[in-house]
Design a protein around this motif. Structure first.
Motif, PDB file in Angstrom:
ATOM      1  N   PRO A 197       0.843  -1.207   0.000  1.00  8.42           N
ATOM      2  CA  PRO A 197       0.000   0.000   0.000  1.00  8.42           C
ATOM      3  C   PRO A 197       0.874   1.252   0.000  1.00  8.42           C
ATOM      4  N   SER A 198       0.489   2.199  -0.819  1.00  5.52           N
ATOM      5  CA  SER A 198       1.252   3.461  -0.852  1.00  5.52           C
ATOM      6  C   SER A 198       0.608   4.466   0.114  1.00  5.52           C
ATOM      7  N   TYR A 199       1.444   5.256   0.662  1.00  5.05           N
ATOM      8  CA  TYR A 199       0.927   6.237   1.622  1.00  5.05           C
ATOM      9  C   TYR A 199       1.789   7.505   1.549  1.00  5.05           C
ATOM     10  N   THR A 200       1.206   8.537   2.123  1.00  5.86           N
ATOM     11  CA  THR A 200       1.904   9.829   2.238  1.00  5.86           C
ATOM     12  C   THR A 200       2.214  10.066   3.706  1.00  5.86           C
ATOM     13  N   THR A 201       3.406  10.545   3.943  1.00  8.17           N
ATOM     14  CA  THR A 201       3.777  10.858   5.338  1.00  8.17           C
ATOM     15  C   THR A 201       3.614  12.360   5.572  1.00  8.17           C
ATOM     16  N   TYR A 202       2.833  12.677   6.569  1.00  7.47           N
ATOM     17  CA  TYR A 202       2.592  14.085   6.916  1.00  7.47           C
ATOM     18  C   TYR A 202       3.243  14.376   8.271  1.00  7.47           C
ATOM     19  N   ARG A 203       3.957  15.454   8.337  1.00  7.53           N
ATOM     20  CA  ARG A 203       4.583  15.881   9.601  1.00  7.53           C
ATOM     21  C   ARG A 203       3.688  16.903  10.302  1.00  7.53           C
ATOM     22  N   VAL A 204       3.383  16.597  11.534  1.00  6.29           N
ATOM     23  CA  VAL A 204       2.468  17.439  12.310  1.00  6.29           C
ATOM     24  C   VAL A 204       3.104  18.810  12.558  1.00  6.29           C
ATOM     25  N   LYS A 205       2.263  19.822  12.326  1.00  7.86           N
ATOM     26  CA  LYS A 205       2.707  21.208  12.564  1.00  7.86           C
ATOM     27  C   LYS A 205       1.948  21.798  13.746  1.00  7.86           C
ATOM     28  N   SER A 206       2.404  22.941  14.149  1.00  8.63           N
ATOM     29  CA  SER A 206       1.761  23.621  15.282  1.00  8.63           C
ATOM     30  C   SER A 206       0.325  23.930  14.915  1.00  8.63           C
ATOM     31  N   GLY A 207      -0.588  23.603  15.776  1.00  6.60           N
ATOM     32  CA  GLY A 207      -2.004  23.884  15.587  1.00  6.60           C
ATOM     33  C   GLY A 207      -2.755  22.780  14.851  1.00  6.60           C
ATOM     34  N   ASP A 208      -2.029  21.713  14.404  1.00  6.06           N
ATOM     35  CA  ASP A 208      -2.704  20.616  13.698  1.00  6.06           C
ATOM     36  C   ASP A 208      -3.503  19.737  14.669  1.00  6.06           C
ATOM     37  N   THR A 209      -4.608  19.218  14.149  1.00  5.56           N
ATOM     38  CA  THR A 209      -5.384  18.193  14.852  1.00  5.56           C
ATOM     39  C   THR A 209      -5.652  17.049  13.861  1.00  5.56           C
ATOM     40  N   LEU A 210      -5.965  15.900  14.396  1.00  5.98           N
ATOM     41  CA  LEU A 210      -6.273  14.778  13.505  1.00  5.98           C
ATOM     42  C   LEU A 210      -7.474  15.079  12.625  1.00  5.98           C
ATOM     43  N   ALA A 248     -10.898   8.030  12.292  1.00  7.38           N
ATOM     44  CA  ALA A 248     -10.767   6.615  12.680  1.00  7.38           C
ATOM     45  C   ALA A 248      -9.677   5.925  11.852  1.00  7.38           C
ATOM     46  N   GLN A 249      -9.601   6.252  10.560  1.00  8.15           N
ATOM     47  CA  GLN A 249      -8.575   5.656   9.702  1.00  8.15           C
ATOM     48  C   GLN A 249      -7.178   6.094  10.133  1.00  8.15           C
ATOM     49  N   LEU A 250      -7.052   7.389  10.455  1.00 12.44           N
ATOM     50  CA  LEU A 250      -5.740   7.890  10.888  1.00 12.44           C
ATOM     51  C   LEU A 250      -5.311   7.207  12.183  1.00 12.44           C
ATOM     52  N   LEU A 251      -6.265   7.000  13.093  1.00  9.56           N
ATOM     53  CA  LEU A 251      -5.952   6.332  14.353  1.00  9.56           C
ATOM     54  C   LEU A 251      -5.482   4.889  14.093  1.00  9.56           C
ATOM     55  N   LYS A 252      -6.171   4.200  13.186  1.00  8.54           N
ATOM     56  CA  LYS A 252      -5.840   2.803  12.882  1.00  8.54           C
ATOM     57  C   LYS A 252      -4.493   2.703  12.189  1.00  8.54           C
ATOM     58  N   TRP A 253      -4.291   3.539  11.150  1.00 17.38           N
ATOM     59  CA  TRP A 253      -3.070   3.462  10.346  1.00 17.38           C
ATOM     60  C   TRP A 253      -1.825   3.765  11.171  1.00 17.38           C
ATOM     61  N   ASN A 254      -2.001   4.645  12.166  1.00 16.43           N
ATOM     62  CA  ASN A 254      -0.834   5.091  12.919  1.00 16.43           C
ATOM     63  C   ASN A 254      -0.787   4.539  14.334  1.00 16.43           C
ATOM     64  N   LYS A 255      -1.774   3.636  14.630  1.00 17.05           N
ATOM     65  CA  LYS A 255      -1.820   2.974  15.929  1.00 17.05           C
ATOM     66  C   LYS A 255      -1.766   4.006  17.082  1.00 17.05           C
ATOM     67  N   LEU A 256      -2.607   5.028  16.922  1.00 21.52           N
ATOM     68  CA  LEU A 256      -2.666   6.092  17.935  1.00 21.52           C
ATOM     69  C   LEU A 256      -3.708   5.734  18.981  1.00 21.52           C
ATOM     70  N   LYS A 269       0.979   8.689   8.870  1.00 21.81           N
ATOM     71  CA  LYS A 269       0.805   8.019   7.571  1.00 21.81           C
ATOM     72  C   LYS A 269      -0.634   8.165   7.108  1.00 21.81           C
ATOM     73  N   ILE A 270      -0.771   8.599   5.863  1.00 22.28           N
ATOM     74  CA  ILE A 270      -2.089   8.695   5.235  1.00 22.28           C
ATOM     75  C   ILE A 270      -2.073   7.806   3.991  1.00 22.28           C
ATOM     76  N   TYR A 271      -2.777   6.666   4.062  1.00 20.74           N
ATOM     77  CA  TYR A 271      -2.787   5.702   2.953  1.00 20.74           C
ATOM     78  C   TYR A 271      -3.723   6.192   1.833  1.00 20.74           C
ATOM     79  N   HIS A 272      -3.279   5.931   0.586  1.00 14.81           N
ATOM     80  CA  HIS A 272      -4.079   6.328  -0.579  1.00 14.81           C
ATOM     81  C   HIS A 272      -5.168   5.320  -0.829  1.00 14.81           C
ATOM     82  N   LYS A 273      -6.291   5.797  -1.292  1.00 18.24           N
ATOM     83  CA  LYS A 273      -7.409   4.905  -1.613  1.00 18.24           C
ATOM     84  C   LYS A 273      -7.156   4.232  -2.963  1.00 18.24           C
TER      85      LYS A 273
END
Length: 292
Positions: free
Chosen positions: A242-255, A267-275, A288-292
């Motif tokens: 599976p291909s995915y994009t890696t996003y780096r959290v910045k100040s003020g970001d929320t899921l 829910a997908q972000l929580l699952k993909w990143n085991k948060l 990690k944000i997986y592509h559809k």
């Protein structure tokens, strides 16, 4: 001049005699077997008198050109069961019948009528003695030379042969140099759509066809073997990673904001990143944000 004419006549006689012998293989063989068993040669003509060389001849108690009974056939080594009846094999039945006649001759001290009456009992029943007298008379009239009718009938004898292995019908007819139509005409029990015959199948051939079959039998079996090609399994393609994009959290970001930006769910972000929950993010954290 007379000498030349005499020599020519002798040559023609010898040629005719050889031709007759070549065209009467069964009769010649039977005469030779009869002589070897101390039987009169005339008994080689018995199948002509009894059945007119009809290989399909059958009564309740007899079968084959020699009209041999099952008990006599079994006594002299012929196999009879649901799959085959070796009385249909002309050569085998002839040997069995001639040996049987020879043994009966010894039993009855060369009394031909008594011997023949016993042989004919399964065929004629209570009339066996009368039949024996009549048939002996016919044999004596025929003598030891085959008639034209006998020659023709012997050439048309159909003999039953049990296949030892599977064969391809087209290969069989090609190697025997006969047409498929002629083969099927002589074997009406075989479907016109059939392509192969299994081992144990009984086929019917005349004398010349039997000789051709004997000459090519092994070759036909060899070319009729079905070679099943080895099926190699195509290697299964490795599952696509599976291909995915890696996003780096910045100040003020929320899921929730990140999910909205990439059109996915929290829910997908929580699952993909085991948060463990959506509230614990730190600046610079890789998401990690997986592509559809």
């Amino acid at each position: 001049m007379r000498l030349r004419h005499y020599i020519l006549c002798i040559a023609i006689f010898c040629t005719t005699l050889l031709a007759a012998q070549e065209s009467t293989p069964y009769f010649t063989q039977w005469q030779q077997t009869a002589i070897s068993l101390n039987l009169p040669k005339k008994f080689a003509a018995l199948p002509w008198v009894l059945t007119k060389f009809d290989a399909s001849f059958r009564t309740r108690h007899t079968a084959g050109v020699w009209a041999l009974s099952p008990s006599a056939a079994a006594r002299y080594g012929l196999k009879i069961n649901n799959a085959t009846d070796e009385r249909r094999d002309i050569s085998k039945e002839a040997n069995a019948a001639l040996y049987y006649l020879a043994d009966l001759t010894k039993l009855y001290n060369n009394d031909e009528k008594e011997m023949l009456a016993t042989y004919l009992l399964p065929l004629y029943g209570d009339e066996a003695e009368n039949a024996a007298s009549r048939i002996l008379s016919e044999l004596n009239k025929l003598g030891n030379t085959p008639t034209k009718a006998m020659l023709q009938a012997q050439g048309n004898i159909l003999e039953e042969i049990e296949l030892q292995e599977d064969i391809d019908i087209d290969s069989l007819t090609t190697y025997m140099n006969i047409s498929r139509e002629d083969f099927l005409k002589a074997n009406p029990s075989i479907s016109h759509k059939a392509k192969r015959l299994n081992a144990g199948t009984i086929i019917r051939l005349n004398d010349s066809q039997r000789k051709a079959f004997n000459n090519c039998e092994q070759k036909v079996y060899e070319v009729s073997v079905i070679v099943i090609p080895e099926i190699k399994e195509e290697p299964k393609p490795a599952p696509a990673k599976p291909s995915y994009t890696t996003y780096r959290v910045k100040s003020g970001d929320t899921l929730s904001r990140i999910a909205s930006k990439y059109h996915v769910t929290v829910a997908q972000l929580l699952k993909w990143n085991k948060l463990p929950n959506a509230d614990r993010l730190s600046i610079g954290q890789a998401i990690k944000i997986y592509h559809k």
